[in-house]
Design a protein around this motif. Structure first.
Motif, PDB file in Angstrom:
ATOM      1  N   HIS A   2       0.751  -1.204   0.172  1.00  0.00           N
ATOM      2  CA  HIS A   2       0.158   0.084   0.022  1.00  0.00           C
ATOM      3  C   HIS A   2       0.789   1.185   0.086  1.00  0.00           C
ATOM      4  N   THR A   3       0.152   2.247  -0.470  1.00  0.00           N
ATOM      5  CA  THR A   3       1.039   3.677  -0.526  1.00  0.00           C
ATOM      6  C   THR A   3       1.228   4.001   0.875  1.00  0.00           C
ATOM      7  N   TRP A  62       3.785  10.341  -9.134  1.00  0.00           N
ATOM      8  CA  TRP A  62       3.584   8.933  -9.445  1.00  0.00           C
ATOM      9  C   TRP A  62       2.073   8.678  -9.428  1.00  0.00           C
ATOM     10  N   ILE A  63       1.395   8.920  -8.337  1.00  0.00           N
ATOM     11  CA  ILE A  63       0.027   8.220  -8.029  1.00  0.00           C
ATOM     12  C   ILE A  63      -0.879   9.032  -8.741  1.00  0.00           C
ATOM     13  N   GLU A  66      -0.068   7.742 -12.481  1.00  0.00           N
ATOM     14  CA  GLU A  66      -0.235   6.213 -12.680  1.00  0.00           C
ATOM     15  C   GLU A  66      -1.559   5.758 -13.427  1.00  0.00           C
ATOM     16  N   GLU A  67      -2.721   6.078 -13.040  1.00  0.00           N
ATOM     17  CA  GLU A  67      -3.842   5.720 -13.316  1.00  0.00           C
ATOM     18  C   GLU A  67      -3.949   6.114 -15.011  1.00  0.00           C
ATOM     19  N   MET A 125      -1.183  -2.558 -13.023  1.00  0.00           N
ATOM     20  CA  MET A 125      -1.225  -1.775 -11.665  1.00  0.00           C
ATOM     21  C   MET A 125      -0.036  -2.379 -10.801  1.00  0.00           C
ATOM     22  N   ASP A 126      -0.242  -3.685 -10.535  1.00  0.00           N
ATOM     23  CA  ASP A 126       0.939  -4.195  -9.645  1.00  0.00           C
ATOM     24  C   ASP A 126       2.383  -3.963 -10.136  1.00  0.00           C
ATOM     25  N   SER A 128       3.400  -1.238 -11.570  1.00  0.00           N
ATOM     26  CA  SER A 128       3.717  -0.162 -11.406  1.00  0.00           C
ATOM     27  C   SER A 128       3.600   0.312  -9.819  1.00  0.00           C
ATOM     28  N   HIS A 129       3.026  -0.199  -8.919  1.00  0.00           N
ATOM     29  CA  HIS A 129       3.091  -0.308  -7.436  1.00  0.00           C
ATOM     30  C   HIS A 129       4.705  -0.780  -6.981  1.00  0.00           C
ATOM     31  N   LEU A 132       6.909   1.816  -8.139  1.00  0.00           N
ATOM     32  CA  LEU A 132       7.193   3.093  -7.180  1.00  0.00           C
ATOM     33  C   LEU A 132       7.793   2.853  -6.056  1.00  0.00           C
ATOM     34  N   PHE A 133       7.597   1.414  -5.441  1.00  0.00           N
ATOM     35  CA  PHE A 133       7.874   1.097  -4.172  1.00  0.00           C
ATOM     36  C   PHE A 133       9.608   1.459  -4.332  1.00  0.00           C
TER      37      PHE A 133
END
Ligand SMILES: Nc1ncnc2c1ncn2[C@@H]1O[C@H](COP(=O)(O)OP(=O)(O)OP(=O)(O)O)[C@@H](O)[C@H]1O
Ligand SMILES: [Mg+2]
Lengths: 460, 286
Positions: A2-3, A62-63, A66-67, A125-126, A128-129, A132-133
């Motif tokens: 999670h963010t 990023w957030i 992202e979408e 999405m995964d 991307s997350h 980002l992490f």
């Protein structure tokens, strides 16, 4: 992932960076703080900021993108016939894809392509997350390490940290300002749409208010009349009554508290007044509607007056009671701000207490008191709950406090309660009313603040 | 610290010594009593809450005399001065015991009205505190609340006379309707003195009236004090020993809430009898 986990991790890294930055600065000078340009904690803070801020900025950018990016890629991979749909339809499809990937309810039947698109979407999405992490953490660590390495004894860490703090504070205050501006602009634009349908002059000077408009063209009867004078007259009437109740009582209780009351009484009475200020207005509202209004009506019938069961008087009196603590605490403050030397001067001449209050304290505190009263007026004008319950809905143009009247805020509430179209004159009228109300209270507040400020300068 | 008084008086003649003996009080060196007192204080103690600020002070204020009170900061000069017109009443936690009489009348008598008392014992404060009113109204305020004037003309003449005596008339006669707060610090202080004498008090209490003033304004006020002595009795608190020497006939030295020594101003400044007084006026203390 999670963010929020990421943010907590970043905060943890920042505290580590603070620790190491501080330690580093100390080790450079061998523990002799005097040789450093700034205190060690500033080097720590500087390192922590370098560690946290770029990563946090990256995170928020990023957030926010992202979408869009992920959706774009999914659209690319959709079959041709879906891609060529008109934009609104495409949006619906994409919405379904998103819902499907989250396991929510979907509007259309799920077919093969949809399922594929949804899987694609969630895998993207995964990725991307995860990316980002990794990226955010490495940016944080690298920037932190870099900042730690560049610490020297002459580095002006204090000045930099001060600048950064200055910037943070500035951005918070501009955020508040922009929010206000945004609200004002939205009210302004909606009001403009209203004034395209109803002329400004009719709205400002019309004597009749009856906002029911026909929803379908074939309906008969209500055509909608938007003259706001009765509403503002009602508002003024109720405000006037409230002030007649609140100002003398509030002022006198403030004088008593500030000049006469012993310590014991003050410690007792102040909290009670604060309780009065803390009662939710809705409670005052039903107190007005269920207790005070019937009381006035019965009293009226006893002495041969017709008092309607919802009256300006009841609403005004209760609103006045609500405002008493407001007036009294503001006046209490300005009376206490009158220097003791002023009182001593009067007492030293042999003035009595009431002479001192009348001739010296009140004149000296008057500007502040007037400012406080004006603030109370703008509060009374904006008050809604009490009048909704106790003053009624009928837009009478009347100066008789025993009749039902209505106010601007009440009408805004009734215009927007229930189902409505957002472009009908009836709904837009609420924005126009709000605009005028806003202008009035703004003017009052500005006058009040001006007076209060002027008074402050007097004893500098 | 009190037996020096009896020891030193041994130098006087027998009869004189007996008389002086009657004029002294325990704990204080010198003559605390005078033949022709306007105000008499006996065994005054003052407490702020639990804390005692004045310890057993006895002192007379002579008619048409200037008495100055000196002492290190915080020794209770202002506190004692404020007892003389009951200004301490305005401080909740302050309690005064002992006896203070004015012309034989106990001013702390329960039945006594402070309004006429404060009209006859006026006060000038350390910091000028004009009312936020016109210069004219500042002066006229006292006469108005005490009903001292019969008509506008009379009031005008009171205002003019008070301003003249305070040496301010020439500077402000053309702008009596302007706010008193617009004057300079020294002018404001003279305005406050004019305001105090406009009600023709019998005693004027001054708490460091010149602490905010330049030497010229100070000289003017000292001149004024000297003039006022003809009609008024004056008690003045000051940190300036020169000022005390210039304006007063008697001087009282306070130390930590106690009255250490009282006497003729000349004597106090040339040959102080108590060690503490000597240290203070020679600059070894405070
Ligand atoms: N309002 C008050 N509340 C509590 N204590 C007070 C108050 N006023 C004075 N005191 C205390 O009483 C003592 C005597 O104070 P006072 O103001 O009489 O001194 P002072 O001799 O006039 O000093 P200065 O020369 O600095 O004006 C001081 O210890 C002071 O702290
Ligand atoms: Mg003092």
């Amino acid at each position: 992932m999670h963010t929020s986990t990421l943010i907590i991790l970043l905060l943890g890294l920042m505290s580590l960076a603070y620790y190491f930055g501080r330690k580093r600065s100390l080790s450079i000078v061998g523990g002799k703080i005097r040789d450093l340009h700034s205190l060690p904690s500033y080097y720590g803070l500087q390192t922590a900021m370098w560690c946290g801020i770029p990563a946090l900025i990256l995170l928020s950018l990023w957030i926010s993108f992202e979408e869009t990016v992920v959706t774009g890629i999914v659209v690319e991979s959709l079959p041709q016939e879906l891609q060529s749909l008109p934009p609104e339809r495409l949006d619906l499809v994409l919405n379904d894809v998103r819902n499907l990937s989250k396991g929510d309810i979907v509007s259309s039947t799920v077919d093969q392509t949809m399922q594929q698109a949804a899987d694609h979407y969630s895998s993207l999405m995964d990725i991307s997350h995860m990316a980002l992490f990794v990226v955010a953490l490495s940016v944080a660590i690298l920037a932190g390490l870099w900042a730690r390495r560049t610490i020297t004894r002459e580095q002006r860490a204090r000045n930099r940290v001060e600048k950064a703090i200055n910037f943070f504070l500035l951005s918070s205050s501009t955020l508040a300002i922009f929010t206000t501006i945004g609200i004002v602009l939205s009210v302004l634009f909606e009001s403009m749409r209203f004034f395209q349908q109803i002329p400004v002059t009719e709205f400002l000077f019309g004597l009749e208010w009856s906002p029911q408009t026909a929803i379908r063209p074939d309906q008969v009867g209500s055509s909608g009349v938007f003259g706001s004078v009765p509403l503002f007259a009602g508002t003024m009437l109720i405000t006037l009554i409230a002030m007649i109740v609140a100002v003398p009582i509030g002022l006198m209780s403030a004088i008593y508290m500030a000049e006469y009351a012993g310590k014991r009484f003050r410690t007792l009475a102040k909290p009670v007044l604060e309780v009065l200020a803390g009662i939710p207005t809705v409670v005052y509202g039903f107190f007005a509607a269920l207790t005070v209004a019937p009381f006035f009506r019965d009293m009226g019938t006893n002495i041969g007056l017709t008092v309607s069961s919802e009256s300006a008087l009841a609403a005004g009196v209760v609103m006045g009671i609500m405002i008493i603590p407001f007036v009294s605490s503001l006046s209490d403050d300005v009376i206490n701000a009158v220097p003791q030397a002023m009182r001593d001067g009067a007492y030293g001449l042999g003035a009595t207490r009431s002479e001192t209050i009348r001739n010296v304290i009140i004149p000296a505190a008057l500007p502040g008191i007037v400012g406080g009263v004006l603030l109370a007026v703008s509060r009374a004008i904006g008050e809604t709950m009490i009048v909704v319950m106790a003053a009624g809905l009928s837009a009478n143009l009347s100066a008789n406090p025993l009749e039902a009247v209505t106010t601007v805020t009440v009408q805004i509430v009734t215009l927007l309660v229930g189902d409505q179209e957002f472009d009908s004159a009836k709904t837009l009228a609420a924005f126009a009313l709000a605009l005028v109300l806003f202008v009035i209270t703004l003017a009052l507040n500005m006058i009040a603040l001006h007076i209060v400020r002027k008074y402050r300068e007097q004893y500098e | 610290m009190n037996d020096t008084s009896t020891a030193k008086t041994g130098l006087q003649s027998e009869a004189g010594a007996a008389m002086k003996q009657n004029r002294t009080a325990e704990g204080t060196v010198g003559e605390v009593y005078v033949d022709d007192p306007r105000m008499t204080c006996r065994n005054v103690d003052v407490y702020y809450g639990e804390k005692q600020a004045i310890f057993d002070v006895s002192l007379d204020v002579g008619k048409n005399q200037v008495i100055s009170m000196i002492g290190p900061s915080g020794c209770g000069k202002s506190t004692f001065l404020r007892c003389l017109n009951r200004m301490n009443d305005t401080i909740d936690i302050c309690r005064v015991t002992g006896q203070i009489k004015m012309d034989g009348q106990d001013i702390y008598d329960g039945g006594l009205d402070v309004v006429p008392l404060r009209a006859s014992v006026g006060m000038v404060f350390q910091k000028p505190n004009p009312f936020p009113k016109s210069i004219y109204d500042n002066i006229a305020y006292g006469p108005r609340i005490h009903g001292l004037c019969d008509d506008k003309q009379h009031l005008d003449s009171i205002v003019e006379k008070s301003l003249q005596r305070a040496g301010l008339w020439e500077e402000v006669k053309d702008r009596l309707d302007q706010p008193g707060t617009g004057l300079s610090g020294g002018q404001q202080q003279r305005l406050c003195i004019a305001r105090a004498i406009a009600v023709s008090p019998e005693v004027i209490l001054m708490d460091e009236p010149c602490s905010a003033l330049d030497p010229i304004a100070t000289a003017k006020i000292e001149e004024l004090i000297d003039e006022l002595r003809e009609n008024f009795t004056i008690a003045i608190v000051t940190h300036s020993m020169q000022q005390a020497a210039r304006v007063s006939q008697r001087t009282a030295y306070f130390h930590l809430g106690k009255l250490i020594e009282v006497g003729e101003t000349d004597q106090i400044f040339t040959s102080p009898r108590h060690k503490l007084t000597e240290d203070y006026i020679t600059g070894r203390f405070g």
